[in-house]
Design a protein around this motif. Structure first.
Motif, mmCIF file in Angstrom:
data_model
loop_
_atom_site.group_PDB
_atom_site.id
_atom_site.type_symbol
_atom_site.label_atom_id
_atom_site.label_comp_id
_atom_site.label_asym_id
_atom_site.label_seq_id
_atom_site.Cartn_x
_atom_site.Cartn_y
_atom_site.Cartn_z
ATOM 1 N N PRO A 1 0.569 -1.348 -0.068
ATOM 2 C CA PRO A 1 0.070 0.158 0.197
ATOM 3 C C PRO A 1 0.676 1.443 0.011
ATOM 4 O O PRO A 1 0.501 1.982 -0.689
ATOM 5 C CB PRO A 1 -0.951 0.112 1.421
ATOM 6 N N THR A 2 2.034 1.371 0.668
ATOM 7 C CA THR A 2 2.817 2.479 0.886
ATOM 8 C C THR A 2 3.236 2.784 -0.757
ATOM 9 O O THR A 2 3.274 3.951 -1.097
ATOM 10 C CB THR A 2 4.064 2.226 1.440
ATOM 11 N N GLU B 1 0.228 4.088 -2.778
ATOM 12 C CA GLU B 1 -0.045 5.388 -2.332
ATOM 13 C C GLU B 1 0.781 6.382 -2.866
ATOM 14 O O GLU B 1 0.466 7.433 -3.558
ATOM 15 C CB GLU B 1 -0.365 5.653 -0.834
ATOM 16 N N SER C 1 -6.488 -3.369 3.051
ATOM 17 C CA SER C 1 -7.370 -2.586 3.346
ATOM 18 C C SER C 1 -6.779 -1.194 2.846
ATOM 19 O O SER C 1 -7.387 -0.453 2.181
ATOM 20 C CB SER C 1 -7.837 -2.682 4.817
ATOM 21 N N ALA C 2 -5.422 -0.756 3.136
ATOM 22 C CA ALA C 2 -5.036 0.556 2.880
ATOM 23 C C ALA C 2 -4.802 0.363 1.350
ATOM 24 O O ALA C 2 -4.880 1.461 0.870
ATOM 25 C CB ALA C 2 -3.609 0.589 3.520
ATOM 26 N N TYR D 1 -14.175 -4.090 4.132
ATOM 27 C CA TYR D 1 -13.994 -2.702 4.126
ATOM 28 C C TYR D 1 -14.660 -1.884 3.529
ATOM 29 O O TYR D 1 -14.732 -1.425 2.627
ATOM 30 C CB TYR D 1 -12.352 -2.894 3.332
#
Length: 346
Positions: free
Chosen positions: A70-71, A74, A110-111, A134
């Motif tokens: 996720p990082t 994003e 989720s992220a 979610y």
């Protein structure tokens, strides 16, 4: 997409089929096959993903990669890259995860779904499942396509096929337990799928075959592809899919493309694949279906359904006719690719 997955998988098949269809439709597609033990990447694996994400203004990322990063997803979105996640299956669907791994995967997926530009799943069942897990995450539904195939010829005695990676998630032991109750009827079973993911589970399957069923009935083949797989399909009379979780089950529509009916477990996307697109889960009558949907928790229920099919010529004929009738109505890969392209460019 991941480069180093052991054995063939439905997700990888989806990726390459859509890539081919998009290319044929005139889209410029650049493929990055990322090294690493996804979905458990090293820092070097994450850097390779970051480099690939920043190479184009639009990126479509296989879920086994994206949901674990996720990082990186994003960061790419913040830099103006449109990132779409192809969710073939949630990381948390694996029943063999321990508590810590499940918690970590839950947070990661989720992220990732929250920060991605968009995402898609192969069934309405899967979209509903993600929305329940979610809240606030909206996914698009892009069902897999199928490739044209000749009708299967079948075998005598009837040949059943279980085609999936040999893991607890695919639950082949359930099928063996059911078939052990049918020793009075003629049948054979081809148990086909990658045997590299869970050697301990493969050992349990071998033990069940030897002690519960006996010789001459079941062939455990490992992964099979190409012409050898085509030959297996040609000789198959019925597909059996006993997964505990299934976002769709492309093997079902691959069976229907050959006029082969299927018995699948309920409370998964497999039921949607068997019934046809856009039909929700729920009680299913046998008549008119190219097979049956059964309770995933009880091998005796599966055994009763298989006994009906093996014993009643009318049932076998009805399922076969329904499967043949579905062949021309199955979604093509060009339709799947077009649906994905519309989402990505909206």
């Amino acid at each position: 997409m991941p480069r180093d997955l052991p054995g063939p998988s439905g997700g990888t098949h989806f990726d390459f089929a859509v890539i081919s269809a998009l290319t044929q439709a005139g889209h410029a597609v650049r493929v990055y096959q990322l090294p690493g033990d996804w979905p458990r990447p090293t820092p070097a694996d994450r850097r390779a993903l970051q480099t690939a994400l920043l190479a184009q203004p639009l990126a479509v990322v296989d879920g086994i990669v994206a949901l674990a990063a996720p990082t990186e997803i994003e960061a790419a979105v913040r830099m103006g890259i449109r990132v779409h996640i192809l969710v073939h299956s949630l990381l948390t669907a694996d029943p063999g995860l321990d508590h810590d791994a499940r918690s970590a995967f839950t947070m990661a997926e989720s992220a990732a779904l929250a920060v991605a530009s968009s995402s898609s799943v192969p069934s309405q069942w899967s979209a509903t499942d993600i929305a329940t897990r979610y809240p606030g995450v909206r996914t698009h539904v892009v069902p897999p396509g199928t490739s044209p195939a000749p009708p299967a010829v079948g075998s005598d005695p009837p040949q059943l096929l279980v085609l999936a990676a040999l893991t607890p998630l695919k639950n082949q032991l359930h099928a063996l337990q059911a078939l052990a109750l049918l020793s009075d009827l003629p049948w054979t079973l081809e148990l086909v799928g990658s045997d590299e993911l869970d050697p301990a589970y493969v050992g349990r399957l071998r033990h069940s075959i030897e002690h519960d069923i006996g010789p001459g009935r079941v062939t455990l083949r490992g992964a099979v592809t190409g012409e050898a797989l085509d030959a297996l399909w040609e000789a198959t009379d019925l597909l059996v899919l006993t997964s505990t979780s299934e976002t769709f089950g492309m093997v079902i529509t691959e069976a229907l493309a050959r006029g082969v009916p299927a018995v699948v477990t309920g409370a998964t996307g497999a039921a949607e694949a068997l019934r046809g697109q856009g039909v929700g889960d729920g009680p299913v009558p046998v008549v008119g279906l190219p097979g049956a949907v059964v309770d995933p928790s009880d091998p005796a229920v599966l055994a009763d359904t298989l006994r009906l099919w093996l014993s009643e010529d009318g049932v076998r004929s009805s399922w076969r006719s329904a499967a043949l009738a579905r062949r021309p109505r199955l979604q093509t890969w060009h339709q799947s690719a077009a649906a994905l392209a519309r989402i990505m460019t909206a």
